[in-house]
Motif scaffolding. Structure first.
Motif, PDB file in Angstrom:
ATOM      1  N   ASP A 267       0.866  -1.172   0.000  1.00  0.00           N
ATOM      2  CA  ASP A 267       0.000   0.000   0.000  1.00  0.00           C
ATOM      3  C   ASP A 267       0.900   1.219   0.000  1.00  0.00           C
ATOM      4  O   ASP A 267       1.347   1.679   1.055  1.00  0.00           O
ATOM      5  N   ARG A 268       1.195   1.737  -1.183  1.00  0.00           N
ATOM      6  CA  ARG A 268       2.112   2.867  -1.309  1.00  0.00           C
ATOM      7  C   ARG A 268       1.384   4.151  -0.929  1.00  0.00           C
ATOM      8  O   ARG A 268       0.276   4.428  -1.403  1.00  0.00           O
ATOM      9  N   VAL A 269       1.991   4.928  -0.040  1.00  0.00           N
ATOM     10  CA  VAL A 269       1.440   6.209   0.375  1.00  0.00           C
ATOM     11  C   VAL A 269       2.133   7.291  -0.440  1.00  0.00           C
ATOM     12  O   VAL A 269       3.336   7.515  -0.282  1.00  0.00           O
ATOM     13  N   LEU A 270       1.396   7.933  -1.304  1.00  0.00           N
ATOM     14  CA  LEU A 270       1.958   8.970  -2.163  1.00  0.00           C
ATOM     15  C   LEU A 270       1.688  10.343  -1.553  1.00  0.00           C
ATOM     16  O   LEU A 270       0.531  10.710  -1.317  1.00  0.00           O
ATOM     17  N   LEU A 271       2.743  11.081  -1.310  1.00  0.00           N
ATOM     18  CA  LEU A 271       2.596  12.413  -0.748  1.00  0.00           C
ATOM     19  C   LEU A 271       2.281  13.418  -1.843  1.00  0.00           C
ATOM     20  O   LEU A 271       2.861  13.361  -2.927  1.00  0.00           O
ATOM     21  N   GLN A 272       1.397  14.336  -1.545  1.00  0.00           N
ATOM     22  CA  GLN A 272       1.028  15.372  -2.487  1.00  0.00           C
ATOM     23  C   GLN A 272       1.927  16.593  -2.296  1.00  0.00           C
ATOM     24  O   GLN A 272       2.237  16.976  -1.168  1.00  0.00           O
ATOM     25  N   GLY A 273       2.341  17.197  -3.401  1.00  0.00           N
ATOM     26  CA  GLY A 273       3.103  18.436  -3.325  1.00  0.00           C
ATOM     27  C   GLY A 273       4.541  18.234  -2.886  1.00  0.00           C
ATOM     28  O   GLY A 273       5.014  17.121  -2.682  1.00  0.00           O
ATOM     29  N   ASP A 274       5.239  19.355  -2.729  1.00  0.00           N
ATOM     30  CA  ASP A 274       6.647  19.349  -2.354  1.00  0.00           C
ATOM     31  C   ASP A 274       6.812  19.734  -0.892  1.00  0.00           C
ATOM     32  O   ASP A 274       5.890  20.234  -0.251  1.00  0.00           O
ATOM     33  N   LEU A 275       8.004  19.526  -0.378  1.00  0.00           N
ATOM     34  CA  LEU A 275       8.325  19.951   0.975  1.00  0.00           C
ATOM     35  C   LEU A 275       8.175  21.470   1.053  1.00  0.00           C
ATOM     36  O   LEU A 275       8.773  22.196   0.260  1.00  0.00           O
ATOM     37  N   PRO A 276       7.373  21.992   1.993  1.00  0.00           N
ATOM     38  CA  PRO A 276       7.216  23.449   2.108  1.00  0.00           C
ATOM     39  C   PRO A 276       8.535  24.132   2.445  1.00  0.00           C
ATOM     40  O   PRO A 276       9.469  23.510   2.938  1.00  0.00           O
ATOM     41  N   SER A 277       8.589  25.413   2.199  1.00  0.00           N
ATOM     42  CA  SER A 277       9.793  26.174   2.488  1.00  0.00           C
ATOM     43  C   SER A 277       9.949  26.379   3.995  1.00  0.00           C
ATOM     44  O   SER A 277       8.981  26.752   4.673  1.00  0.00           O
ATOM     45  N   PRO A 278      11.157  26.163   4.533  1.00  0.00           N
ATOM     46  CA  PRO A 278      11.377  26.445   5.958  1.00  0.00           C
ATOM     47  C   PRO A 278      11.353  27.941   6.273  1.00  0.00           C
ATOM     48  O   PRO A 278      11.340  28.324   7.441  1.00  0.00           O
ATOM     49  N   ILE A 279      11.325  28.785   5.230  1.00  0.00           N
ATOM     50  CA  ILE A 279      11.188  30.227   5.448  1.00  0.00           C
ATOM     51  C   ILE A 279       9.751  30.575   5.826  1.00  0.00           C
ATOM     52  O   ILE A 279       9.492  31.448   6.659  1.00  0.00           O
ATOM     53  N   ASP A 280       8.805  29.856   5.233  1.00  0.00           N
ATOM     54  CA  ASP A 280       7.391  30.130   5.474  1.00  0.00           C
ATOM     55  C   ASP A 280       6.655  28.805   5.672  1.00  0.00           C
ATOM     56  O   ASP A 280       5.873  28.386   4.825  1.00  0.00           O
ATOM     57  N   PRO A 281       6.903  28.130   6.794  1.00  0.00           N
ATOM     58  CA  PRO A 281       6.270  26.824   7.013  1.00  0.00           C
ATOM     59  C   PRO A 281       4.776  26.962   7.272  1.00  0.00           C
ATOM     60  O   PRO A 281       4.297  28.023   7.672  1.00  0.00           O
ATOM     61  N   PRO A 282       4.007  25.888   7.051  1.00  0.00           N
ATOM     62  CA  PRO A 282       2.566  25.943   7.320  1.00  0.00           C
ATOM     63  C   PRO A 282       2.293  26.177   8.805  1.00  0.00           C
ATOM     64  O   PRO A 282       3.105  25.842   9.667  1.00  0.00           O
ATOM     65  N   SER A 283       1.154  26.760   9.093  1.00  0.00           N
ATOM     66  CA  SER A 283       0.753  26.915  10.489  1.00  0.00           C
ATOM     67  C   SER A 283       0.414  25.555  11.072  1.00  0.00           C
ATOM     68  O   SER A 283       0.111  24.600  10.351  1.00  0.00           O
ATOM     69  N   GLY A 284       0.450  25.474  12.392  1.00  0.00           N
ATOM     70  CA  GLY A 284       0.086  24.217  13.033  1.00  0.00           C
ATOM     71  C   GLY A 284       1.077  23.111  12.723  1.00  0.00           C
ATOM     72  O   GLY A 284       2.283  23.295  12.805  1.00  0.00           O
ATOM     73  N   CYS A 285       0.553  21.961  12.348  1.00  0.00           N
ATOM     74  CA  CYS A 285       1.402  20.821  11.998  1.00  0.00           C
ATOM     75  C   CYS A 285       2.088  21.098  10.667  1.00  0.00           C
ATOM     76  O   CYS A 285       1.410  21.357   9.661  1.00  0.00           O
ATOM     77  N   PRO A 286       3.413  21.049  10.585  1.00  0.00           N
ATOM     78  CA  PRO A 286       4.088  21.377   9.331  1.00  0.00           C
ATOM     79  C   PRO A 286       3.811  20.377   8.215  1.00  0.00           C
ATOM     80  O   PRO A 286       3.994  20.705   7.039  1.00  0.00           O
ATOM     81  N   PHE A 287       3.312  19.189   8.568  1.00  0.00           N
ATOM     82  CA  PHE A 287       3.062  18.158   7.550  1.00  0.00           C
ATOM     83  C   PHE A 287       1.647  18.232   6.991  1.00  0.00           C
ATOM     84  O   PHE A 287       1.323  17.559   6.027  1.00  0.00           O
TER      85      PHE A 287
END
Length: 323
Positions: A267-287
């Protein structure tokens, strides 16, 4: 018992200039609140995608990257408060094996000269250096007759053995292995991993083993810490992390490991998108921007590492233990 290496809420933030003309200031949060420990004779593997902060953390431990906040303690001593002259004594006990043996070795120096370099820097008497170099070459599986060869005359595996011998010259207690086999052919990787494990047994070494390759980590790690965008999202004994992963990011990394049986169901888990920038990480959980399980609450605050057992913790609201 005091841990050999203790990292406490470590942050490494780099100021950078952004914008079209570089007129705006921002912070790269390369390491953002990491706490880890390594016991004597233990291998802790630090894994994650390129850009997650693994190597920066290793450099901060070595004093090669400035610590913004937090503490790095080696055998109880706070390294972040030591002057450079005081750190020199600690460096005898803490060495590094880098990823690329080609760039790690001066092509103009012989094998013997490269291995002898830390001995010379730390003032070891000249009469003791040659026998020590020969001893180290034999220890890592090199023939002392090769002592006058240049790195260009060696294979990739032999060059990495030279780098390992140099790292062991001063009898360290901790070795930071930063992707030590990723530049080698697969057929040579297992030889170097077996060498590292033998040396650990014989010399009572502790390893911080940095890698993006979980199939490599599986063979050498006692414990595994999974890092994403500057923070640890899961940590536990190797058999726990590989056998019962909790964080969705860990699951995705494990699902990408090649299996010996190509016909086996996975069961391959495919991640969507690229690693966010550490300059402007997402709010809350970075993942959360790539997570298949993300919920609205994941954007509100960063999940803490929560223990699932005495040795296994994960930072995930959705997978948090109930009760």
């Amino acid at each position: 018992m005091t841990a050999l290496l203790q990292i406490e809420d470590l942050k490494v933030h780099f100021p950078v200039r952004t914008g079209r003309f570089g007129g705006e200031k921002a912070l790269v949060k390369a390491v953002d609140g990491v706490s880890l420990s390594i016991d004597a004779q233990e291998t802790l593997a630090l894994v994650g995608e390129s850009g997650c902060g693994k190597s920066t953390l290793g450099n901060a431990v070595l004093g090669l990257a400035p610590v913004t906040e937090g503490r790095v303690r080696f055998d109880g001593r706070d390294l972040t408060t030591l002057e450079r002259a005081e750190r020199k004594a600690v460096w005898r006990d803490m060495q590094v094996v880098f990823q690329d043996p080609v760039s790690a070795l001066d092509p103009r120096r012989s094998i013997a000269q490269s291995i002898a370099e830390p001995l010379e820097i730390h003032g070891i008497p000249r009469a003791q250096i040659r026998p020590r170099v020969d001893e180290l070459m034999e220890l890592v599986g090199l023939n002392p007759d090769q002592r006058d060869r240049r790195p260009g005359a060696l294979s990739g595996g032999q060059r990495q053995r030279v780098v390992i011998a140099r790292a062991l010259a001063l009898n360290p207690r901790l070795v930071i292995c930063d992707e030590p086999v990723s530049a080698l052919d697969v057929s040579i990787q297992s030889q170097i991993l077996n060498l590292l494990m033998r040396l650990q047994r014989e010399l009572s070494l502790g390893y911080l083993f940095i890698s993006h390759d979980l199939s490599v980590v599986r063979h050498i790690a006692d414990r595994v810490a999974v890092m994403y965008l500057g923070m640890v999202v899961e940590i536990g004994r190797a058999e726990e992390v590989f056998g019962d992963p909790v964080h969705p990011y860990t699951e995705a990394l494990l699902s990408a490991i090649p299996r010996p049986d190509p016909g086996a169901r996975r069961d391959r888990v495919l991640l969507q998108g690229d690693l966010p920038s550490p300059i402007d990480p997402p709010s809350g959980c970075p993942f959360r921007t790539r997570c298949p399980l993300a919920e609205p609450r994941c954007a509100e605050s960063r999940p803490p590492l929560v223990a699932r057992s005495d040795s296994h913790s994960a930072a995930c609201f959705v997978r948090a233990p109930q009760g």
